[in-house]
Design an enzyme around this catalytic site. Structure first.
Site, PDB file in Angstrom:
ATOM      1  N   PRO A   2      -3.026  -4.118  -2.569  1.00 42.32           N
ATOM      2  CA  PRO A   2      -3.165  -3.141  -3.658  1.00 42.32           C
ATOM      3  C   PRO A   2      -1.985  -2.164  -3.655  1.00 42.32           C
ATOM      4  CG  PRO A   2      -5.154  -3.222  -2.301  1.00 42.32           C
ATOM      5  CD  PRO A   2      -4.105  -4.011  -1.591  1.00 42.32           C
ATOM      6  N   GLU A   3      -1.350  -2.009  -4.795  1.00 42.42           N
ATOM      7  CA  GLU A   3      -0.283  -1.031  -4.919  1.00 42.42           C
ATOM      8  C   GLU A   3      -0.824   0.207  -5.625  1.00 42.42           C
ATOM      9  OE1 GLU A   3       3.487  -2.498  -6.131  1.00 42.42           O
ATOM     10  OE2 GLU A   3       3.314  -4.340  -4.994  1.00 42.42           O
ATOM     11  N   HIS A  94     -16.996  -9.891   6.441  1.00 39.89           N
ATOM     12  CA  HIS A  94     -15.952  -8.865   6.375  1.00 39.89           C
ATOM     13  C   HIS A  94     -16.402  -7.584   5.667  1.00 39.89           C
ATOM     14  CE1 HIS A  94     -13.483 -12.114   7.775  1.00 39.89           C
ATOM     15  NE2 HIS A  94     -13.587 -12.777   6.644  1.00 39.89           N
TER      16      HIS A  94
END
Ligand SMILES: [Zn+2]
Length: 280
Positions: A2-3, A94
């Site tokens: 993710p940016e 997870h």
């Protein structure tokens, strides 16, 4: 990974879902992320109300009404899922941290575990070691032409690598660096010090524009990044050069048969895409 636009998108979605929610129960199944989650994490935030959200670089800050702030970073593969309290789904592999709140469940899932969840005092979060060396955000007034000119002066690294340097400006990730340089018509392999004053102004304007458009589009979705609401972002459809090796760039006037279209080079260990004809 993710940016900035993705993190802003996550922040907005989580804020819309959980603002003013009370944290009722906290489960930490796996504390070993990039840093270990503090052992008293659950104790420190249980019972607190979620007040406001902020984003700094690729960090999401969740300010609570007990003077604490939860810092989230999504690493390579971190995701947040929001579920309504009434219809919880089966736990997934997870799912490392679960916050049960009065407005639903927040689940942090991160297969590669490079993400981070930390706690700090709200009053001095900016002095946290995570943030102390970060440059301004692209929209900060301090990200000015004079500031950027001073940072790039005498810099022998390439402009592409300089744009990724989070101490200069934070939040430009690898995809957006190629896109910004393409729109600014600047070759990514030029040295930072060779960028003119006019080009610097263009870079600042386009950095803001490209990231803003990406936020409005809901963030890119490369690989396995998913929004809190399960939708996939669609900014990648409007990429000009990123991952478009051998294709014609949107504004190309070059002899395609000769140039072979968009090129890929590796700068600072990262894939970089550009048009040899349009970018000077
Ligand atoms: Zn082109």
């Amino acid at each position: 990974m993710p940016e900035l636009p993705e993190v802003e998108t996550i922040k907005r979605a989580v804020e819309a879902a959980l603002k003013e929610a009370v944290i009722e129960r906290v489960t930490v199944k796996q504390p070993c992320l990039r840093q270990n989650i503090p052992t008293d994490f659950a104790k420190q935030i249980t019972g607190a109300r979620i007040r406001t959200f902020e984003r700094k670089a690729k960090y999401m800050l969740m300010h609570l009404d007990n003077g604490k702030t939860v810092i989230w970073h999504f690493g390579m593969s971190g995701k947040i899922k929001i579920e309504s309290a009434t219809t919880p789904n089966e736990p997934q592999k997870h799912d490392h941290v679960i916050l049960e709140t009065s407005k639903g469940r927040l689940i942090y899932n991160d297969p590669r575990r490079f993400g981070l969840i930390a706690l700090c005092d709200t009053t001095n979060w900016r002095k946290n070691p995570l943030f102390i060396n970060l440059g301004p955000d692209p929209w900060d007034e301090s990200f000015s032409p004079d500031y950027l000119a001073a940072k790039l002066a005498h810099k022998k690294t390439t402009i592409k690598v300089a744009l990724l340097d989070q101490t200069i400006v934070c939040g430009i990730g690898n995809i957006y660096a190629s896109e910004i340089l393409y729109l600014a018509r600047i070759r990514p392999d030029r040295t930072a010090e060779s960028i003119s004053a006019t080009e610097i102004k263009r870079l600042i304007k386009l950095t803001r524009q490209v990231l803003q458009q990406a936020i409005e589009a809901g963030g890119s979705s490369i690989h396995d990044y998913v929004h809190p609401d399960g939708d996939i972002g669609y900014f990648q459809e409007s990429h000009c050069v990123y991952n478009k090796i051998g294709l014609r760039c949107p504004q190309c006037r070059c002899n395609f048969a000769k140039t072979g279209g968009i090129k890929k080079i590796v700068l600072g260990g990262r894939s970089t895409f550009y048009c040899d004809t349009l970018q000077k």
